[in-house]
Design an enzyme around this catalytic site. Structure first.
Site, PDB file in Angstrom:
ATOM      1  N   ASP A 300      -3.927 -20.485  43.136  1.00  0.00           N
ATOM      2  CA  ASP A 300      -4.570 -19.696  42.100  1.00  0.00           C
ATOM      3  C   ASP A 300      -3.466 -18.980  41.315  1.00  0.00           C
ATOM      4  O   ASP A 300      -2.279 -19.049  41.663  1.00  0.00           O
ATOM      5  CB  ASP A 300      -5.616 -18.727  42.680  1.00  0.00           C
ATOM      6  CG  ASP A 300      -6.689 -18.397  41.630  1.00  0.00           C
ATOM      7  OD1 ASP A 300      -6.401 -18.549  40.425  1.00  0.00           O
ATOM      8  OD2 ASP A 300      -7.805 -17.983  41.997  1.00  0.00           O
TER       9      ASP A 300
HETATM   10  C1  BGC Z   1      -9.379 -17.682  38.931  1.00  0.00           C
HETATM   11  C2  BGC Z   1      -9.640 -19.160  39.053  1.00  0.00           C
HETATM   12  C3  BGC Z   1      -9.345 -19.866  37.756  1.00  0.00           C
HETATM   13  C4  BGC Z   1      -7.930 -19.556  37.360  1.00  0.00           C
HETATM   14  C5  BGC Z   1      -7.490 -20.258  36.093  1.00  0.00           C
HETATM   15  C6  BGC Z   1      -8.043 -17.384  38.307  1.00  0.00           C
HETATM   16  O1  BGC Z   1      -7.932 -16.039  37.988  1.00  0.00           O
HETATM   17  O2  BGC Z   1      -9.462 -17.088  40.199  1.00  0.00           O
HETATM   18  O3  BGC Z   1     -10.972 -19.358  39.440  1.00  0.00           O
HETATM   19  O4  BGC Z   1      -9.544 -21.234  37.904  1.00  0.00           O
HETATM   20  O5  BGC Z   1      -7.801 -18.155  37.153  1.00  0.00           O
HETATM   21  O6  BGC Z   1      -8.057 -19.718  34.978  1.00  0.00           O
END
Ligand code: BGC
Length: 765
Positions: A300
């Protein structure tokens, strides 16, 4: 306006390049494939809010051999408008062209958070958020949502969707509850499998992709345990014993692996003290060795960097990279920009130089990244933007119908005293519509729509309607009088200024019926943190004041998590839960209010009544009931209909050890056509690891059953794991004894025997 570069238009003719990838790559090429950057770091924004890619920055990055993947929408965090399809296509052509001709010459894999449709593309088809999808209890809706999101995202040239979320919602205060399929592991597994199959379904032939090209890859997230935050605040620590993790939190992800999911995202949290991003136990032993996941694993956002700055588990970035790559099986590091995380690729290389990360480990991840790129057709020398498409590819009727159907089927009727609903459209009837969400498409769409946090800008929704608009349109011909007043401003902390409140109460006082919308502003992730689960701001004050002057109030909940309602449900005649239904929410809710559609949604999570019980799911243990402690507003699975379904004799047959067939005849004994989900629960009265009071083990459906008609519903319970538990040594156990199956008010008891432990999770240190 948002001109990428005029010369880009020429790219359409350049898209078929010579075969781009040679059979040999340098070590630097390989390392660079493990980096993924937020493409917003390559964007320039002009004064009028338009965006363009900074070609020099992109070229520099590629020449430095520093990136394998990009992601994100320029509209995600800013106040600009969401880009249209054409912009995305030009942008993806450019990225493909540049990456195919510079540095490693390996085309970039682009990813996007298309989590309820292609929510970062103007005019894309938007479905309800996952929580509403779960309320439909219909796999077809999840499959459709996945397929439509994938088609419309790939139409833009993007083959990778960061969807679905398969964590189960166990902490109602969490800001990401609406992104989940609710609190039940089986429901999340079934809907998860369906949405993944939809995302990864074959491209429609009208999309004209080369033969054998996979349209899109799903990315199930966030592996694993993210949802059980001790504070309910996003990204805070989680404690889950391994056996509890295996029993309740892992199954939806296991279902995703079974469905052939091509990628996985880990998460932001520390689990039992160890940040997941550096956890060998989670990202090697559990994901790879136990679940046998073979695809690509991405972190993440900034999680490797967070090992230093957020988790305090590493004191240097070099060590952070060492821990997360050497100890786990991560293939790609998601990073905000190459500068804030001093060139990730150099950190990998310095670790390799020092012998802390083996070249073999890099080869392994490079192999998985390339395998996904190949599967998605990125290595065939052709831009991922489909050419010469015909038929239903983007924002077309068939897609819209699927979204409308899902929104319609999600609406859940929680209370309907004296059958106040459906309303009769009689001449002269006065209806007061009150509450901002009753006249707002953006509020019904929620976060992850246009912007990461959602938007208040109606102009960004070229279709859809509000509850007020729909009600006015549908009641006009009947000669009814429909008025609207805002009451509380949900977007602005749910404050009701004195005049708005007075106006709302005055409108309610002279109305025959009040449709009163309450709920939440739009939000996503950490910015959506709350300290109080109670319905926000002064909305409770508003409901009380309105209910004091009108006996026929219908409360409509437009919210992403179940906010506590105190005594309010007893003050109103009816309660309708809309969740976050998307642009078709207005039509879907009004069809229910007017009886043009018979509601069939069922709660995919427990609606709490008190804060103490809020984090307790329906699959609670017996001791959670002590002294009448377990009090809820509405239980999991609750959902009323305008008709009545009666169940005939329940029959349960054991077809093999721990495999059952449940069958029941369902009859529509009321006056409306109706669809209905039949939920099967099972429990053991006693076992060594204490049993749940109830556990959903299967569900079936009757579709559009006519009044007086009957249908036999057979539900196969074919996964023995549904009746097993995981003991304190992390072994799955099938412990014999009496198992009680329950459907509605009927129960059948079946004797089972001990079976040897099918498997244990025994990670090597
Ligand atoms: C979120 C993810 C997301 C990623 C990319 C993160 O802050 O937890 O779910 O896919 O950002 O945008």
């Amino acid at each position: 306006m948002h001109i990428v570069v005029a010369s880009l238009l020429l790219l359409a003719s350049l898209v078929a390049l010579a075969p781009l990838v040679s059979s040999t790559h340098t070590f630097d090429d390989k390392v660079s494939q493990m980096a993924q950057y937020d493409a917003n770091s390559l964007m320039t924004f002009s004064a009028d809010g338009a965006y363009a890619i900074n070609r020099t920055a992109l070229a520099d990055l590629l020449d430095a051999n520093a990136v394998g993947s990009l992601f994100n929408s320029p509209s995600s965090g800013s106040g600009t408008a969401v880009p249209p399809l054409r912009w995305w296509q030009e942008y993806q052509d450019l990225i493909f062209h540049e990456s195919s001709t510079r540095g490693s010459k390996i085309p970039i894999l682009f990813g996007l958070d298309s989590v309820h449709g292609a929510n970062y593309i103007y005019n894309a088809t938007l479905f309800p958020q996952q929580i509403g999808m779960a309320a439909t209890f219909r796999m077809q809706n999840a499959w459709n949502a996945g397929r439509v999101a994938a088609i419309e995202t790939r139409a833009a040239g993007i083959p990778w969707l960061f969807s679905p979320i398969l964590g189960i919602a166990v902490q109602p205060t969490w800001a990401r509850v609406y992104e989940t399929f609710g609190e039940d592991p089986l429901l999340a597994s079934i809907m998860g499998r369906a949405i993944i199959s939809g995302i990864q379904s074959p491209a429609p032939k009208e999309m004209n992709l080369p033969n054998g090209t996979q349209m899109a890859a799903a990315c199930m997230k966030h592996f694993v345990g993210y949802t059980n935050l001790r504070t309910g605040h996003d990204r805070t620590p989680v404690w889950i014993p391994n056996n509890v993790l295996l029993q309740y939190f892992v199954p939806p992800f296991e279902a995703g692996v079974d469905a052939g999911v091509l990628s996985v995202m880990e998460n932001y949290i520390e689990l039992n003290g160890r940040p997941v991003v550096a956890s060998k136990l989670v990202l090697q032993s559990l994901l790879r060795d136990y679940l046998k996941f073979k695809g690509l694993l991405v972190t993440d956002y900034n999680e490797m960097m967070n090992l230093v700055d957020f988790h305090h588990a590493a004191s240097t970035y070099e060590d952070a990279v060492y821990q997360s790559i050497n100890l786990t099986s991560i293939d790609m590091s998601m990073i905000s920009d190459p500068v804030s995380f001093p060139l990730f690729v150099n950190l990998v290389k310095s670790n390799v130089d020092k012998g802390r990360i083996s070249t073999q480990r890099v080869e392994e991840s490079f192999g998985r990244v390339m395998a996904l790129k190949k599967t998605l057709g990125l290595l065939d020398g052709q831009s991922p933007v489909p050419r010469n498409t015909t038929g239903c590819i983007f924002a077309c009727d068939q897609h819209r119908l699927a979204a409308m159907t899902a929104a319609q089927e999600s609406i859940t009727l929680l209370k309907n005293d004296n059958s106040v609903l459906p309303l009769s459209a009689v001449s002269g009837v006065n209806i007061a519509v009150i509450g901002q969400a009753c006249d707002s498409v953006p509020l019904m769409a929620g976060g992850w729509t246009v912007h990461w946090q959602g938007t208040s800008n109606r102009s960004q929704f070229p279709y859809g309607s509000t509850i007020f608009e729909e009600l006015t349109a549908q009641m006009r011909t009947a000669g009814a009088n429909v008025t609207y007043s805002e009451g509380c401003n949900v977007t602005e902390q749910s404050i009701c200024d004195a005049t708005s409140l007075t106006n709302a109460v005055a409108a309610a006082a002279v109305a025959d019926y009040v449709i009163l919308c309450v709920g939440e502003r739009h939000y996503a992730e950490k910015p959506g943190d709350i300290d109080d689960l109670t319905l926000p701001g002064e909305q409770l004050v508003m409901v009380r004041a309105v209910a004091a002057v009108n006996a026929n109030v219908v409360l409509v909940l437009v919210e992403g998590r179940p906010r506590l309602l105190e005594e309010v449900p007893s003050l109103v005649k009816a309660v309708v839960h809309a969740y976050l239904p998307g642009p078709y929410g207005g039509t879907a809710v009004v069809n229910v209010l007017l009886g043009r559609y018979n509601p069939q949604g069922r709660l995919p999570l427990t609606y709490p009544k008190t804060i103490n019980n809020a984090p307790i799911q329906y699959w609670r243990k017996y001791s959670a009931n002590t002294g009448g402690d377990y009090v809820v507003q509405w239980p999991f699975g609750h959902g009323l209909s305008y008709t009545t379904f009666s169940y005939g004799q329940l029959a349960v047959e054991q077809t093999a050890a721990y495999r059952f067939n449940v069958s029941v005849v369902v009859t529509n004994v009321g006056e409306y056509f109706g669809s209905h989900s039949i939920l099967v629960y099972a429990t053991q009265l006693a076992r060594r690891i204490t049993p749940e009071v109830q556990r959903l083990v299967g569900f079936g459906r009757v579709e559009a059953l006519a009044p007086s008609a009957s249908a036999t519903v057979n539900i196969a319970i074919s996964d023995p794991a549904l009746l097993s538990y995981v003991d304190e040594y992390n072994c799955e156990q099938l412990e014999g004894g009496e198992v009680t199956f329950t459907v509605g008010a009927q129960s059948v008891v079946i004797a089972t025997v001990d079976l040897p432990s099918p498997r244990c999770f025994a990670p090597k240190p």
